[in-house]
Write a protein that holds these residues in place. Structure first.
Motif, mmCIF file in Angstrom:
data_model
loop_
_atom_site.group_PDB
_atom_site.id
_atom_site.type_symbol
_atom_site.label_atom_id
_atom_site.label_comp_id
_atom_site.label_asym_id
_atom_site.label_seq_id
_atom_site.Cartn_x
_atom_site.Cartn_y
_atom_site.Cartn_z
ATOM 1 N N LEU A 189 -8.213 10.841 0.977
ATOM 2 C CA LEU A 189 -8.471 9.496 0.443
ATOM 3 C C LEU A 189 -8.286 9.474 -1.077
ATOM 4 C CD1 LEU A 189 -11.564 8.409 2.562
ATOM 5 C CD2 LEU A 189 -9.283 7.396 2.645
ATOM 6 N N VAL A 190 -8.761 10.518 -1.746
ATOM 7 C CA VAL A 190 -8.606 10.575 -3.206
ATOM 8 C C VAL A 190 -7.140 10.721 -3.595
ATOM 9 C CG1 VAL A 190 -9.143 11.922 -5.270
ATOM 10 C CG2 VAL A 190 -10.930 11.454 -3.582
ATOM 11 N N ILE A 191 -6.436 11.643 -2.945
ATOM 12 C CA ILE A 191 -5.025 11.868 -3.283
ATOM 13 C C ILE A 191 -4.183 10.642 -2.944
ATOM 14 C CG2 ILE A 191 -2.996 13.262 -2.748
ATOM 15 C CD1 ILE A 191 -4.840 15.632 -2.331
ATOM 16 N N GLY A 192 -4.355 10.121 -1.735
ATOM 17 C CA GLY A 192 -3.572 8.950 -1.335
ATOM 18 C C GLY A 192 -3.850 7.739 -2.196
ATOM 19 N N GLY A 193 -5.140 7.520 -2.532
ATOM 20 C CA GLY A 193 -5.454 6.397 -3.413
ATOM 21 C C GLY A 193 -4.841 6.552 -4.783
ATOM 22 N N ALA A 194 -4.840 7.771 -5.321
ATOM 23 C CA ALA A 194 -4.222 8.003 -6.635
ATOM 24 C C ALA A 194 -2.712 7.757 -6.573
ATOM 25 C CB ALA A 194 -4.516 9.429 -7.099
ATOM 26 N N VAL A 195 -2.078 8.209 -5.498
ATOM 27 C CA VAL A 195 -0.628 7.981 -5.360
ATOM 28 C C VAL A 195 -0.329 6.493 -5.249
ATOM 29 C CG1 VAL A 195 1.356 8.361 -3.838
ATOM 30 C CG2 VAL A 195 -0.194 10.245 -4.374
ATOM 31 N N ARG A 196 -1.151 5.773 -4.471
ATOM 32 C CA ARG A 196 -0.912 4.339 -4.316
ATOM 33 C C ARG A 196 -1.102 3.602 -5.644
ATOM 34 N NH1 ARG A 196 -3.946 0.242 -4.341
ATOM 35 N NH2 ARG A 196 -5.801 1.569 -4.366
ATOM 36 N N GLU A 197 -2.164 3.898 -6.367
ATOM 37 C CA GLU A 197 -2.405 3.218 -7.645
ATOM 38 C C GLU A 197 -1.323 3.555 -8.662
ATOM 39 O OE1 GLU A 197 -6.320 4.209 -8.860
ATOM 40 O OE2 GLU A 197 -7.304 3.017 -7.289
ATOM 41 N N ARG A 198 -0.840 4.790 -8.643
ATOM 42 C CA ARG A 198 0.248 5.150 -9.551
ATOM 43 C C ARG A 198 1.528 4.382 -9.192
ATOM 44 N NH1 ARG A 198 4.429 8.934 -9.752
ATOM 45 N NH2 ARG A 198 4.900 9.685 -11.853
ATOM 46 N N GLY A 199 1.796 4.255 -7.891
ATOM 47 C CA GLY A 199 2.963 3.484 -7.484
ATOM 48 C C GLY A 199 2.860 2.023 -7.880
ATOM 49 N N GLU A 200 1.658 1.441 -7.726
ATOM 50 C CA GLU A 200 1.476 0.055 -8.138
ATOM 51 C C GLU A 200 1.654 -0.094 -9.643
ATOM 52 O OE1 GLU A 200 -2.268 -1.319 -6.800
ATOM 53 O OE2 GLU A 200 -1.654 -1.527 -4.696
ATOM 54 N N ALA A 201 1.137 0.866 -10.399
ATOM 55 C CA ALA A 201 1.314 0.806 -11.856
ATOM 56 C C ALA A 201 2.787 0.905 -12.234
ATOM 57 C CB ALA A 201 0.516 1.930 -12.521
ATOM 58 N N GLN A 202 3.534 1.751 -11.547
ATOM 59 C CA GLN A 202 4.960 1.866 -11.828
ATOM 60 C C GLN A 202 5.696 0.577 -11.478
ATOM 61 O OE1 GLN A 202 6.103 5.350 -9.602
ATOM 62 N NE2 GLN A 202 5.791 6.712 -11.348
ATOM 63 N N ARG A 203 5.337 -0.047 -10.370
ATOM 64 C CA ARG A 203 5.984 -1.309 -9.996
ATOM 65 C C ARG A 203 5.679 -2.405 -11.008
ATOM 66 N NH1 ARG A 203 4.718 0.305 -4.636
ATOM 67 N NH2 ARG A 203 2.752 -0.824 -4.681
ATOM 68 N N ARG A 204 4.413 -2.472 -11.438
ATOM 69 C CA ARG A 204 4.066 -3.486 -12.437
ATOM 70 C C ARG A 204 4.804 -3.233 -13.742
ATOM 71 N NH1 ARG A 204 -1.236 -2.904 -10.176
ATOM 72 N NH2 ARG A 204 -1.770 -1.409 -11.814
ATOM 73 N N LEU A 205 4.897 -1.952 -14.134
ATOM 74 C CA LEU A 205 5.616 -1.624 -15.363
ATOM 75 C C LEU A 205 7.089 -1.983 -15.244
ATOM 76 C CD1 LEU A 205 5.647 -0.335 -18.164
ATOM 77 C CD2 LEU A 205 5.987 1.888 -17.059
ATOM 78 N N ALA A 206 7.688 -1.709 -14.075
ATOM 79 C CA ALA A 206 9.099 -2.062 -13.881
ATOM 80 C C ALA A 206 9.295 -3.573 -13.937
ATOM 81 C CB ALA A 206 9.590 -1.512 -12.544
ATOM 82 N N GLU A 207 8.357 -4.335 -13.371
ATOM 83 C CA GLU A 207 8.463 -5.789 -13.422
ATOM 84 C C GLU A 207 8.363 -6.292 -14.856
ATOM 85 O OE1 GLU A 207 5.420 -7.205 -10.894
ATOM 86 O OE2 GLU A 207 6.419 -6.593 -9.028
ATOM 87 N N VAL A 208 7.415 -5.718 -15.615
ATOM 88 C CA VAL A 208 7.269 -6.131 -17.008
ATOM 89 C C VAL A 208 8.518 -5.791 -17.811
ATOM 90 C CG1 VAL A 208 5.964 -5.719 -19.126
ATOM 91 C CG2 VAL A 208 4.756 -6.027 -16.968
#
Length: 437
Positions: A189-208
């Protein structure tokens, strides 16, 4: 006077947290997108998670049936039914992992209760046999990669509560798979949640970044158009001023004019003054930087030699071919040719230092041809900029389109670059400049 509302108590804060956890467990926050964040570069790659889920289900289903029937002695029908309930929901891991968890967890608990009489036998792996443990961990990992943090906390708490409850039901010695499941679930849960949040941050950064690049390109385009409009104003204002002066002085310079002709000249002068006033009001809007440099005389292609000399001083060997009999060029064409040469040489200095460059300007009476060609960059020099935004090329295209010409740009086989503009010398219709303002 109305008394202030009492501060929220710790009980109400706890209830809000419980409601948030309950909402997270019953309402999926899944948003369709790549499993590990980032963009899908190839269309076929989006089917890989589905293939993996199908392979996992096809592998665990027979293994679970054999384990329940051979190791624990369950009847084939009962073992098959429990195994189907535990493994078939794994097909939902890609799109509906929370729903899969809601199906698999009760099925695993039911399996543990059914296997409770066999816990004292030769095989005391209880409450989670190996296939069941593996399947549940994959479900937890899929939930962690798809759902938000409140849902993950709820899954973790429920998993811990179930493990504790089963440990209380059967308190005699066993292999401790309930503790193992809880610990491994927490890690996933910790590893998967960290990977998901990092992916969301990368997507938001790419959109910006995408929005920033689009805004920057649009701003450059608008700035270039505004500058072209100001330059057009200067050119047209000159001719309109001449018309005004000639129309005003005609009755004094020409003798024997009839009253009707003098009145016509006065009307022409008044129309010219009105046009100048409107263009000056437009210039006030466009010239928002307040600099006096914009009011200086605009350069022409005759000053290309100065650009070439400045380029040579910057360390780029450049040469110019400029005939001396170009004649009187239209002001817009003259200025556009100068700006194209200026931007092309600037790009050479920035991106290809030390590259041999040739600037050629020629006219056949109908078109003015501007050609800037540079070779590959000098291997001993490093470019000032390794990547470009393409905004300079945008300005070139705008200027060429303004005059009704054509522009051809692109790399050369030897590693150089070529900029070729063909500008018509005949004036465009009066409506053409409106396209850029």
């Amino acid at each position: 006077m109305t008394p202030p509302p009492p501060p929220p108590s710790s009980d109400s804060a706890g209830l809000r947290r419980l409601r948030a956890l309950g909402h997270g467990l019953t309402h999926s926050s899944y948003v369709p997108g790549p499993l590990f964040g980032g963009a899908v570069r190839r269309r076929w790659t989006q089917f890989i998670p589905y293939v993996l889920a199908l392979a996992l289900t096809a592998t665990l289903l027979p293994v679970t049936i054999l384990a329940l029937s051979n190791w624990y002695g369950l009847p084939g029908a009962l073992a098959g039914g429990i195994a189907v309930a535990q493994t078939v929901p794994l097909l939902l891991l890609v799109d509906r992992p929370l729903l899969a968890w809601w199906i698999v967890l009760p099925a695993d608990v039911l399996c543990a209760l059914v296997l409770l009489p066999q816990a004292d036998g030769d095989v005391n792996v209880w409450p989670w046999p190996a296939p069941v443990l593996i399947g549940y961990l994959f479900v937890v990992l899929a939930v962690a990669l798809r759902e938000k943090r409140p849902t993950l906390v709820g899954v973790w708490l429920v998993t811990g509560a179930v493990s504790i409850a089963l440990a209380l039901i059967y308190s005699r010695d066993n292999d401790g798979t309930n503790v193992l499941l809880f610990v491994l679930s927490s890690v996933l849960l910790v590893i998967g949640g960290a990977v998901r949040e990092r992916g969301e941050a990368q997507r938001r950064l790419a959109e910006v970044q995408t929005l920033s690049e689009a805004e920057r390109a649009q701003r450059t385009l608008l700035e270039e158009r505004a500058r072209i409009a100001r330059e057009l104003h200067d050119v047209v204002a000159h001719h309109m001023s001449v018309i005004t002066v000639q129309a005003d002085s005609a009755p004094y310079r020409l003798t024997g004019l009839s009253p009707e002709a003098a009145e016509e000249f006065g009307s022409i002068a008044a129309s010219a003054r009105e046009s100048l006033s409107e263009m000056r009001r437009l210039l006030v809007v466009l010239r928002n930087d307040g600099t006096e440099g914009e009011r200086a005389p605009q350069p022409g292609i005759a000053r290309a030699q100065q650009l070439v000399e400045a380029t040579v001083r910057a360390g780029v060997p450049a040469e110019l071919s400029l005939p001396g009999d170009l004649g009187a060029l239209p002001p817009a064409v003259d200025l556009s040719a100068y700006r194209i040469v200026q931007e092309a040489l600037a790009n050479v200095v920035r991106h290809a230092p030390g590259a041999r460059t040739r600037v050629s300007v020629a006219s056949d009476g109908s078109f003015l041809t501007v050609l800037v060609v540079n070779g590959p960059s000098d291997a001993t020099s490093s470019p000032l900029e390794t990547t470009g935004t393409g905004h300079g090329l945008i300005g070139m295209r705008e200027r060429v389109r303004l005059t009704g010409g054509t522009l051809d740009t692109g790399p050369l086989p030897d590693g150089g670059f070529r900029v070729a503009a063909r500008l018509p010398l005949d004036p465009l219709p009066a409506s053409a400049p409106e396209d850029v303002t």
